[in-house]
Design a protein around this motif. Structure first.
Motif, PDB file in Angstrom:
ATOM      1  N   VAL A 235       0.490  -6.196   4.939  1.00 30.81           N
ATOM      2  CA  VAL A 235       1.864  -6.136   5.452  1.00 30.81           C
ATOM      3  C   VAL A 235       2.500  -4.783   5.109  1.00 30.81           C
ATOM      4  O   VAL A 235       2.405  -4.313   3.965  1.00 30.81           O
ATOM      5  CB  VAL A 235       2.734  -7.282   4.893  1.00 30.81           C
ATOM      6  CG1 VAL A 235       4.018  -7.407   5.703  1.00 30.81           C
ATOM      7  CG2 VAL A 235       1.981  -8.601   4.914  1.00 30.81           C
ATOM      8  N   HIS A 236       3.125  -4.194   6.104  1.00 26.11           N
ATOM      9  CA  HIS A 236       3.756  -2.872   5.965  1.00 26.11           C
ATOM     10  C   HIS A 236       5.167  -2.891   6.528  1.00 26.11           C
ATOM     11  O   HIS A 236       5.607  -3.881   7.105  1.00 26.11           O
ATOM     12  CB  HIS A 236       2.953  -1.818   6.741  1.00 26.11           C
ATOM     13  CG  HIS A 236       1.677  -1.434   6.072  1.00 26.11           C
ATOM     14  ND1 HIS A 236       1.518  -0.262   5.385  1.00 26.11           N
ATOM     15  CD2 HIS A 236       0.502  -2.100   5.974  1.00 26.11           C
ATOM     16  CE1 HIS A 236       0.279  -0.208   4.895  1.00 26.11           C
ATOM     17  NE2 HIS A 236      -0.354  -1.319   5.235  1.00 26.11           N
ATOM     18  N   CYS A 237       5.863  -1.763   6.348  1.00 27.18           N
ATOM     19  CA  CYS A 237       7.140  -1.533   7.034  1.00 27.18           C
ATOM     20  C   CYS A 237       7.041  -0.189   7.749  1.00 27.18           C
ATOM     21  O   CYS A 237       6.344   0.711   7.293  1.00 27.18           O
ATOM     22  CB  CYS A 237       8.307  -1.457   6.055  1.00 27.18           C
ATOM     23  SG  CYS A 237       8.473  -2.871   4.967  1.00 27.18           S
ATOM     24  N   PRO A 238       7.773  -0.058   8.863  1.00 26.53           N
ATOM     25  CA  PRO A 238       7.689   1.193   9.638  1.00 26.53           C
ATOM     26  C   PRO A 238       8.711   2.231   9.161  1.00 26.53           C
ATOM     27  O   PRO A 238       9.065   2.271   7.994  1.00 26.53           O
ATOM     28  CB  PRO A 238       8.003   0.684  11.047  1.00 26.53           C
ATOM     29  CG  PRO A 238       8.971  -0.447  10.823  1.00 26.53           C
ATOM     30  CD  PRO A 238       8.614  -1.062   9.491  1.00 26.53           C
TER      31      PRO A 238
ATOM     32  N   HIS B  19       0.862  -1.189   0.000  1.00 24.55           N
ATOM     33  CA  HIS B  19       0.000   0.000   0.000  1.00 24.55           C
ATOM     34  C   HIS B  19       0.896   1.236   0.000  1.00 24.55           C
ATOM     35  O   HIS B  19       0.558   2.256  -0.580  1.00 24.55           O
ATOM     36  CB  HIS B  19      -0.878   0.019   1.254  1.00 24.55           C
ATOM     37  CG  HIS B  19      -2.182  -0.693   1.102  1.00 24.55           C
ATOM     38  ND1 HIS B  19      -2.357  -1.997   1.484  1.00 24.55           N
ATOM     39  CD2 HIS B  19      -3.383  -0.286   0.599  1.00 24.55           C
ATOM     40  CE1 HIS B  19      -3.619  -2.353   1.239  1.00 24.55           C
ATOM     41  NE2 HIS B  19      -4.256  -1.340   0.698  1.00 24.55           N
ATOM     42  N   HIS B  20       2.013   1.114   0.710  1.00 21.77           N
ATOM     43  CA  HIS B  20       3.084   2.122   0.649  1.00 21.77           C
ATOM     44  C   HIS B  20       4.230   1.472  -0.120  1.00 21.77           C
ATOM     45  O   HIS B  20       4.874   0.544   0.377  1.00 21.77           O
ATOM     46  CB  HIS B  20       3.503   2.531   2.055  1.00 21.77           C
ATOM     47  CG  HIS B  20       2.369   3.122   2.842  1.00 21.77           C
ATOM     48  ND1 HIS B  20       2.026   2.688   4.094  1.00 21.77           N
ATOM     49  CD2 HIS B  20       1.476   4.092   2.500  1.00 21.77           C
ATOM     50  CE1 HIS B  20       0.967   3.388   4.506  1.00 21.77           C
ATOM     51  NE2 HIS B  20       0.623   4.235   3.558  1.00 21.77           N
ATOM     52  N   CYS B  21       4.455   1.970  -1.324  1.00 24.59           N
ATOM     53  CA  CYS B  21       5.249   1.187  -2.285  1.00 24.59           C
ATOM     54  C   CYS B  21       6.687   0.949  -1.858  1.00 24.59           C
ATOM     55  O   CYS B  21       7.285  -0.046  -2.253  1.00 24.59           O
ATOM     56  CB  CYS B  21       5.188   1.851  -3.652  1.00 24.59           C
ATOM     57  SG  CYS B  21       5.798   3.551  -3.659  1.00 24.59           S
ATOM     58  N   SER B  22       7.283   1.843  -1.060  1.00 24.95           N
ATOM     59  CA  SER B  22       8.699   1.663  -0.725  1.00 24.95           C
ATOM     60  C   SER B  22       8.907   0.687   0.432  1.00 24.95           C
ATOM     61  O   SER B  22      10.036   0.467   0.856  1.00 24.95           O
ATOM     62  CB  SER B  22       9.349   3.020  -0.406  1.00 24.95           C
ATOM     63  OG  SER B  22       8.685   3.662   0.658  1.00 24.95           O
ATOM     64  N   GLU B  23       7.826   0.077   0.921  1.00 28.92           N
ATOM     65  CA  GLU B  23       7.941  -0.849   2.055  1.00 28.92           C
ATOM     66  C   GLU B  23       8.216  -2.273   1.554  1.00 28.92           C
ATOM     67  O   GLU B  23       7.385  -3.173   1.596  1.00 28.92           O
ATOM     68  CB  GLU B  23       6.669  -0.752   2.902  1.00 28.92           C
ATOM     69  CG  GLU B  23       6.528   0.659   3.473  1.00 28.92           C
ATOM     70  CD  GLU B  23       5.241   0.914   4.229  1.00 28.92           C
ATOM     71  OE1 GLU B  23       5.095   2.037   4.735  1.00 28.92           O
ATOM     72  OE2 GLU B  23       4.387   0.011   4.309  1.00 28.92           O
ATOM     73  N   THR B  24       9.438  -2.456   1.110  1.00 28.05           N
ATOM     74  CA  THR B  24       9.755  -3.630   0.294  1.00 28.05           C
ATOM     75  C   THR B  24       9.852  -4.939   1.065  1.00 28.05           C
ATOM     76  O   THR B  24       9.551  -5.992   0.504  1.00 28.05           O
ATOM     77  CB  THR B  24      11.089  -3.406  -0.425  1.00 28.05           C
ATOM     78  OG1 THR B  24      12.083  -3.113   0.573  1.00 28.05           O
ATOM     79  CG2 THR B  24      11.013  -2.267  -1.410  1.00 28.05           C
TER      80      THR B  24
ATOM     81  N   GLY C 142       5.766   6.825  -1.877  1.00 29.90           N
ATOM     82  CA  GLY C 142       4.444   6.223  -1.700  1.00 29.90           C
ATOM     83  C   GLY C 142       3.716   6.710  -0.461  1.00 29.90           C
ATOM     84  O   GLY C 142       2.554   7.060  -0.513  1.00 29.90           O
ATOM     85  N   LYS C 143       4.396   6.743   0.658  1.00 34.43           N
ATOM     86  CA  LYS C 143       3.803   7.200   1.918  1.00 34.43           C
ATOM     87  C   LYS C 143       3.497   8.704   1.790  1.00 34.43           C
ATOM     88  O   LYS C 143       4.286   9.457   1.224  1.00 34.43           O
ATOM     89  CB  LYS C 143       4.813   6.965   3.041  1.00 34.43           C
ATOM     90  CG  LYS C 143       4.270   7.267   4.412  1.00 34.43           C
ATOM     91  CD  LYS C 143       3.635   6.072   5.050  1.00 34.43           C
ATOM     92  CE  LYS C 143       3.314   6.389   6.508  1.00 34.43           C
ATOM     93  NZ  LYS C 143       2.488   5.359   7.134  1.00 34.43           N
ATOM     94  N   TYR C 144       2.351   9.105   2.323  1.00 39.52           N
ATOM     95  CA  TYR C 144       1.950  10.522   2.323  1.00 39.52           C
ATOM     96  C   TYR C 144       1.922  11.144   0.937  1.00 39.52           C
ATOM     97  O   TYR C 144       2.280  12.305   0.768  1.00 39.52           O
ATOM     98  CB  TYR C 144       2.856  11.361   3.237  1.00 39.52           C
ATOM     99  CG  TYR C 144       2.741  11.037   4.693  1.00 39.52           C
ATOM    100  CD1 TYR C 144       1.532  11.173   5.366  1.00 39.52           C
ATOM    101  CD2 TYR C 144       3.845  10.591   5.412  1.00 39.52           C
ATOM    102  CE1 TYR C 144       1.427  10.863   6.711  1.00 39.52           C
ATOM    103  CE2 TYR C 144       3.749  10.278   6.765  1.00 39.52           C
ATOM    104  CZ  TYR C 144       2.539  10.417   7.407  1.00 39.52           C
ATOM    105  OH  TYR C 144       2.439  10.114   8.735  1.00 39.52           O
TER     106      TYR C 144
HETATM  107 ZN    ZN Z   1       2.844   1.298   5.288  1.00 42.70          ZN
END
Ligand code: ZN
Length: 411
Positions: free
Chosen positions: A286-289, A194-199, A245-247
């Motif tokens: 699934v995301h990354c912080p 959903h946030h593209c850089s959260e690989t 991607g985020k924000y």
């Molecule tokens: Zn995310």
């Protein structure tokens, strides 16, 4: 003799000049898969760079660049924002480095990088090097994963489908795996990027899917009972382009589940409504912080408002099961979960719009588990985050999920 000596001296001087010219002619660019860099300046062996925020309207930290022609040199890469201040955008294990044009990657400077830069010594024959903020994961990696499971695709154990066309006109992939042929006892939706850089989320997806294909008891049970619906890249275009991607302005993909300005989010809701009849047993996103500090260096779930999640007690039990049953190296602890209302995990965080989880909690029937996992980029309670470690964690989550699904649902 004199002439000859003078000639040799002049030739040597020219040679040195030529060497100096060659030596200074290294290049820094973003011309790599998911590349992202702005070069502020190059001054000898000091390169000042910054991440390209593109349409992200907050500060964020993704960058990826290539250096060519620097063999034998030691170069300081200094991250500075547009305001000239140093930018803490280097992860806790330093850059992810590839010396073979993206075939293999390593935390080559683990323990040696600063948060706002690093010094790198290029080997005598190292003419092209890639530096990434985190391991890259693009469509080609997903296709390679599917190719490794070509026999499963051929046998119909993985069904390849298209979710929708992206804004840029690309086919956005989705798959079904497990009990795909008729109405399964359970349906699970799994999404990432959903946030593209959260690989690192993408390897968790791979491990999750692989559990459904494995020739073991769990795999057999899953194929008999569960259909897994997977969207590996929700922000498809951003993942290929190397966006933050985020924000995103006006909001990102995971704040889009009220307005649906992105084709992927709308298509996910339509897939659930159509194919799954508006009903799922579990949904995991699934995301990354962020890249360093508490809640960024361990795997955890930010718990949602107990008023909206399907079953808070079961959610807690699920966390405990993942911790108890995990075989992988990422050291997940249920106690690391972030309670609702603490740190960034507040209602306020969703003023921009509904996330996928909030949408599912409100709109999808039958859910027992509905949550995200945050998977760090580099460090997980002391363990190095690697593709294999993330895959193993995906398998750990599936193992716990089976325990939940195998119990009769509360009425
Ligand atoms: Zn995310």
């Amino acid at each position: 003799m004199k002439t000859s000596f003078a000639f040799r001296a002049i030739a040597a001087a020219f040679g040195l000049l030529a060497f100096a010219r060659t030596a200074s002619a290294f290049t820094v660019d973003a011309d790599i898969p998911a590349g992202n860099i702005i070069v502020n300046s190059v001054d000898g062996d000091v390169v000042s760079v910054r991440q390209d925020l593109r349409d992200t309207n907050h500060d964020w930290f993704y960058w990826a660049f290539r250096v060519k022609g620097a063999a034998g040199r030691t170069v300081w890469f200094d991250f500075r924002g547009r305001d000239g201040k140093s930018a803490a955008v280097v992860g806790v294990r330093g850059p992810v480095v590839s010396k073979d044009r993206g075939k293999t990657f390593a935390f080559a400077l683990d323990g040696k990088a600063a948060q706002d830069g690093f010094t790198y010594t290029f080997g005598p024959d190292e003419d092209e090097t890639y530096f990434y903020e985190c391991h890259p994961y693009l469509r080609a990696d997903w296709d390679a994963f599917l190719a490794r499971h070509g026999a499963d695709v051929k046998a119909g154990r993985i069904v390849l489908e298209t979710l929708c066309k992206s804004r840029k006109g690309a086919d956005v992939p989705r798959i079904r795996v497990g009990h795909v042929s008729a109405d399964p006892r359970h349906r699970v939706l799994l999404t990432a990027r959903h946030h593209c850089s959260e690989t690192t989320a993408s390897w968790v997806v791979e491990g999750f899917v692989e559990s459904f294909l494995a020739d073991d008891d769990l795999g057999k049970w899953l194929r008999e009972n569960v259909e897994l619906m997977v969207v590996p890249f929700v922000d498809y275009d951003g993942a290929q382009a190397g966006d933050q991607g985020k924000y995103r302005a006006p909001h990102d993909h995971n704040r889009d589940y009220a307005e649906f300005i992105y084709p992927e989010t709308k298509a996910i809701t339509e897939w659930v409504a159509g194919h799954a009849g508006g009903r799922l047993d579990a949904f995991i996103d699934v995301h990354c912080p962020w890249i360093r500090g508490k809640y960024n260096e361990f795997v955890y779930t930010p718990r949602k408002d107990p008023k909206i999640i399907p079953d808070p007690e079961l959610d807690q039990r699920f966390s405990e099961l993942v911790e108890k049953m995990q075989k992988g190296p990422l050291r997940y602890r249920a106690a690391d979960d972030l309670p609702f209302g603490q740190a960034w995990n507040k209602g306020l965080n969703y003023n921009q719009g509904w996330s996928s989880i909030i949408w599912a909690c409100n709109r999808v029937k039958g859910l027992r588990i509905c949550r995200t996992f945050e998977v760090p980029f580099a460090n997980a309670n002391g363990a190095v985050v690697t593709p294999d470690g993330c895959r193993a964690f995906g398998g750990d989550v599936v193992r716990a999920l089976r325990e939940i699904l195998a119990q009769p649902a509360k009425q």
